[in-house]
Design a protein around this motif. Structure first.
Motif, short mmCIF file in Angstrom:
data_model
loop_
_atom_site.label_atom_id
_atom_site.label_comp_id
_atom_site.label_asym_id
_atom_site.label_seq_id
_atom_site.Cartn_x
_atom_site.Cartn_y
_atom_site.Cartn_z
N SER A 117 39.09 47.27 45.65
CA SER A 117 38.53 46.25 46.55
C SER A 117 37.36 46.83 47.35
O SER A 117 36.68 46.10 48.08
CB SER A 117 39.61 45.74 47.51
N LYS A 118 37.14 48.13 47.21
CA LYS A 118 36.08 48.81 47.95
C LYS A 118 34.88 49.11 47.04
O LYS A 118 35.05 49.43 45.86
CB LYS A 118 36.60 50.12 48.54
N SER A 119 33.70 49.04 47.65
CA SER A 119 32.49 49.47 46.94
C SER A 119 32.30 50.97 47.17
O SER A 119 33.03 51.59 47.96
CB SER A 119 31.28 48.71 47.46
N ALA A 206 41.31 57.11 24.50
CA ALA A 206 41.11 55.91 25.32
C ALA A 206 41.89 54.76 24.69
O ALA A 206 41.53 54.32 23.59
CB ALA A 206 39.64 55.58 25.43
N PRO A 207 42.95 54.27 25.33
CA PRO A 207 43.86 53.32 24.68
C PRO A 207 43.39 51.88 24.65
O PRO A 207 44.07 51.02 24.10
CB PRO A 207 45.13 53.45 25.52
N GLY A 208 42.20 51.60 25.23
CA GLY A 208 41.70 50.23 25.26
C GLY A 208 42.24 49.47 26.45
O GLY A 208 43.06 49.98 27.23
N PRO A 209 41.81 48.20 26.63
CA PRO A 209 42.27 47.39 27.76
C PRO A 209 43.71 46.92 27.55
O PRO A 209 43.97 45.96 26.85
CB PRO A 209 41.29 46.21 27.77
N LEU A 210 44.64 47.63 28.16
CA LEU A 210 46.06 47.39 27.93
C LEU A 210 46.58 46.25 28.82
O LEU A 210 46.12 46.05 29.94
CB LEU A 210 46.86 48.66 28.22
N ASP A 211 47.57 45.56 28.31
CA ASP A 211 48.20 44.47 29.06
C ASP A 211 49.27 45.07 29.98
O ASP A 211 50.46 45.09 29.65
CB ASP A 211 48.81 43.46 28.09
N THR A 212 48.83 45.57 31.13
CA THR A 212 49.71 46.28 32.05
C THR A 212 49.50 45.78 33.48
O THR A 212 48.62 44.97 33.76
CB THR A 212 49.42 47.79 32.02
N ASP A 213 50.29 46.34 34.41
CA ASP A 213 50.13 46.03 35.83
C ASP A 213 48.74 46.44 36.32
O ASP A 213 48.18 45.81 37.22
CB ASP A 213 51.20 46.75 36.66
N MET A 214 48.19 47.51 35.75
CA MET A 214 46.85 47.96 36.14
C MET A 214 45.80 46.91 35.80
O MET A 214 44.87 46.66 36.57
CB MET A 214 46.52 49.30 35.46
N GLN A 215 45.97 46.25 34.66
CA GLN A 215 45.04 45.18 34.29
C GLN A 215 45.17 43.99 35.22
O GLN A 215 44.17 43.32 35.53
CB GLN A 215 45.28 44.76 32.84
N LEU A 216 46.37 43.71 35.66
CA LEU A 216 46.58 42.62 36.62
C LEU A 216 45.82 42.92 37.91
O LEU A 216 45.15 42.04 38.48
CB LEU A 216 48.07 42.45 36.91
N LEU A 217 45.89 44.16 38.37
CA LEU A 217 45.11 44.56 39.54
C LEU A 217 43.62 44.42 39.29
O LEU A 217 42.87 43.95 40.16
CB LEU A 217 45.43 46.02 39.91
N ALA A 218 43.17 44.80 38.11
CA ALA A 218 41.75 44.74 37.78
C ALA A 218 41.20 43.33 37.88
O ALA A 218 40.10 43.11 38.40
CB ALA A 218 41.52 45.30 36.37
N ARG A 219 41.95 42.37 37.41
CA ARG A 219 41.43 41.00 37.39
C ARG A 219 41.70 40.21 38.67
O ARG A 219 41.22 39.09 38.82
CB ARG A 219 41.96 40.23 36.18
N TYR A 230 35.22 39.21 34.19
CA TYR A 230 35.26 39.92 32.90
C TYR A 230 36.71 40.25 32.52
O TYR A 230 37.14 39.98 31.38
CB TYR A 230 34.42 41.20 32.97
N PHE A 231 37.46 40.79 33.46
CA PHE A 231 38.85 41.14 33.18
C PHE A 231 39.72 39.91 32.99
O PHE A 231 40.64 39.91 32.16
CB PHE A 231 39.40 42.05 34.27
N GLN A 232 39.43 38.86 33.75
CA GLN A 232 40.17 37.61 33.56
C GLN A 232 39.93 37.03 32.17
O GLN A 232 40.86 36.54 31.52
CB GLN A 232 39.75 36.60 34.63
N SER A 233 38.68 37.12 31.69
CA SER A 233 38.36 36.58 30.37
C SER A 233 39.05 37.36 29.26
O SER A 233 39.45 36.79 28.24
CB SER A 233 36.84 36.57 30.15
N LEU A 234 39.22 38.66 29.46
CA LEU A 234 39.96 39.46 28.47
C LEU A 234 41.40 38.95 28.34
O LEU A 234 41.92 38.82 27.24
CB LEU A 234 39.98 40.94 28.89
N GLN A 235 42.00 38.65 29.48
CA GLN A 235 43.38 38.18 29.48
C GLN A 235 43.48 36.78 28.90
O GLN A 235 44.34 36.49 28.06
CB GLN A 235 43.92 38.22 30.92
N GLU A 236 42.57 35.90 29.31
CA GLU A 236 42.62 34.50 28.87
C GLU A 236 42.33 34.34 27.39
O GLU A 236 42.86 33.44 26.73
CB GLU A 236 41.64 33.66 29.70
N SER A 237 41.48 35.22 26.84
CA SER A 237 41.11 35.12 25.43
C SER A 237 42.05 35.89 24.51
O SER A 237 41.86 35.93 23.29
CB SER A 237 39.68 35.63 25.23
#
Length: 270
Positions: A117-119, A206-219, A230-237
């Motif tokens: 959440s920080k820059s 590099a295991p790719g964009p995994l469907d994990t709790d970390m991805q939930l945080l990312a999006r 971008y991360f939301q679109s990965l999940q939705e698609s």
């Protein structure tokens, strides 16, 4: 893979293996443990490390019931604090010094995202930054050097070190200064290991964009709206990768053992 000295091999198994896996309690690490365990031959040892004791114990019980005779050790420790790292290092030394000859396999999977959440300009607290690198870089270096020393160079044995990397090791992402720099640091660190120790097989996977709790945080938590989208679109698609699918690719890579030591290999390269 080369079987351990004197080991009886079964088709599909790797002989006697001593495996150390960090971040084993959930996600990619848990999936990888389940895929690796049936590959290990008689007398093998699997050492699982994570912060959470209960899910570790549950996974260990499941793997012990697999009928392979695998010895499973659990170490619940916070690798981001000095005491936790000391606990893990001491346990590692004890297990590896008494381990049978064969193959050492160390998988550095534990890692965290940091406060996305920080820059960049918000990252002014040295304690926050040092804490991040203590967990994500320092612990991986200390555990790897300890494991290689404790197991040592043994006749008829081999050693393999895997770093779970990321696209972020080679490409910058907005608001991910800590994660990107931590992953880049680890990649380079293990490339140096590959140069210094040519008899150690080293892989940055590099295991790719995994469907994990970390991805939930990312999006949901990434500050930059374009990155969130971008991360939301990965999940939705449906383009997020199941942990077991990616873990199986890693297992196949290790079984084939044809990668260049120190290489960065992405899920999509295979």
């Amino acid at each position: 893979m080369e079987p351990g000295a004197g080991a009886q091999t079964v088709p599909g198994r790797w002989g006697t293996v001593v495996c150390v896996l960090t971040g084993a309690s959930r996600g990619f690490g848990r999936s990888l443990a389940r895929l690796l365990a049936p590959r290990f031959g008689e007398g093998s040892v699997l050492m699982l490390l994570a912060r959470s004791a209960a899910p570790l114990a549950e996974l260990a019980a499941e793997l012990r019931d697999g009928g392979t005779g695998l010895r499973v050790e659990c170490v619940a420790a916070d690798l981001g604090c000095q005491q936790g790292l000391r606990t893990a290092v001491a346990a590692l030394r004890e297990v590896l010094r008494a381990a049978p000859p064969g193959r050492l396999l160390l998988v550095n999977n534990a890692g965290s995202l940091g406060d996305i959440s920080k820059s960049f300009l918000d990252l002014t607290d040295p304690d926050e930054i040092n804490s991040y690198f203590a967990f994500n870089v320092t612990s991986a270096l200390c555990l790897t050097s300890t494991a290689l020393q404790a197991f040592g160079k043994r006749p008829g044995s081999s050693r393999t070190v895997v770093n779970i990397s990321s696209l972020c090791a080679i490409k910058p992402f907005k608001n991910w200064a800590l994660y990107c720099s931590g992953k880049a640091s680890r990649d380079m660190m293990f490339q140096v290991l590959a140069l210094e120790e040519p008899d150690v097989r080293v892989l940055n996977y590099a295991p790719g964009p995994l469907d994990t709790d970390m991805q939930l945080l990312a999006r949901t938590k990434t500050r930059d709206p374009e990155m969130r989208q971008y991360f939301q679109s990965l999940q939705e698609s449906g383009h997020l990768i199941d942990c077991t699918v990616s873990a199986q690719k890693l297992v196949n890579l290790l079984a084939e053992d044809t990668f260049s030591s120190g290489a960065h290999v992405d899920f999509y390269d295979i």
